[in-house]
Design an enzyme around this catalytic site. Sequence first.
Site, PDB file in Angstrom:
ATOM      1  N   HIS A 128     -33.259  47.654  -7.178  1.00 25.86           N
ATOM      2  CA  HIS A 128     -33.234  48.848  -6.340  1.00 25.86           C
ATOM      3  C   HIS A 128     -32.557  48.511  -5.008  1.00 25.86           C
ATOM      4  CE1 HIS A 128     -34.622  52.866  -5.191  1.00 25.86           C
ATOM      5  NE2 HIS A 128     -34.771  52.361  -3.978  1.00 25.86           N
TER       6      HIS A 128
ATOM      7  N   SER B 137     -31.442  56.359  -3.459  1.00 26.79           N
ATOM      8  CA  SER B 137     -32.905  56.293  -3.392  1.00 26.79           C
ATOM      9  C   SER B 137     -33.474  57.638  -2.920  1.00 26.79           C
ATOM     10  CB  SER B 137     -33.321  55.136  -2.491  1.00 26.79           C
ATOM     11  OG  SER B 137     -34.698  54.856  -2.625  1.00 26.79           O
TER      12      SER B 137
ATOM     13  N   ASP C 171     -35.410  47.814 -11.519  1.00 29.23           N
ATOM     14  CA  ASP C 171     -35.858  48.791 -10.521  1.00 29.23           C
ATOM     15  C   ASP C 171     -37.037  49.556 -11.096  1.00 29.23           C
ATOM     16  OD1 ASP C 171     -36.192  50.801  -8.645  1.00 29.23           O
ATOM     17  OD2 ASP C 171     -34.180  51.633  -8.854  1.00 29.23           O
TER      18      ASP C 171
END
Length: 316
Positions: free
Chosen positions: A281, A153, A251
């Site tokens: 995600h 991320s 995501d």
Amino acid sequence: MTIHPEIAKILATLPAPDGSPLNPEAMRAGEAAHVPPLEDRLPLHAVEDATAVTPTGEVPVRIYTPAQADSYRLLVYFHGGAFFLGSLDTHDHVARALAKETGHKVISVRYRLAPESVFPAGLDDCYGVVRWAAEQGSSLGWNGKNLAIAGDSSGGNFAAVVAGKAHDDGFDRITHQVLFYPSVDLDFDGDRYPSLRENAEGYGLETAGLAPFNAFYINSGADPANPLVSPIKRQDLTGLPAALVITAEHDPLRDEGELYGRRLEEAGVEATVSRYDGANHGFVQNFSWIPEFYRAFEETAEFLNAGTASAGSTAQ
């Protein structure tokens, strides 16, 4: 395909966003409360906390040694958390799995977080630790081969940016970059990528939450138009390290990560984009206990160790 049923069960228990302001301290405390005790974590040969001395200050790191060996390849890991969450502890299990599966000695970085630290403090810490790892190679048992970087991320953002900074500085020791569902474009216009619309709601990370979650970083001086903030804005991607970009089907950030991977490949970089169907995600951090998602660590090992002998990653 639809979201994995085990993920769906957990998503169904989450409260709907109420629009209230985010409280970093409370959210960090909430994360810390879910860190498992040491005795429940994946055992490795050695795990030790240390300090990396960098040009911008001392940076705490945690070093994971998977098994006893004469020397090791190195992997420097940057945790995710929208630049204001996450810690060595919240992502300890990720670093342990990376060490076990890849056979690399993993160095996890406790970089400075927004909003307490302004841009580019966290980025400087990450880059500084990579340079420190190369400089301290002999004391770390580095065999002089792989010096890989990885992040999930926002940590994937830092990994992509560090790869570019190193190239620009003529520091050519980084051999691989692994980006788990990376946040590479901090311009959150919902029309920029189809996945921002397709996965806008109901999958944990929601498109409407991207701006407020990243506001602490952006408001600290991180301009989304700057390639040091949004690495997808970098014009010239030639000469960057080989890349593995892992994305999740459900995501909002899926398409920007996959576009970045394609742009790397178009620039002549050895790049692989691997989408995990049924995932959302954060699946590497949150759902790696599901066998098909633990596969991301095994795929990372295959990428880092391609063309080499067995990594010898048996935990003790």
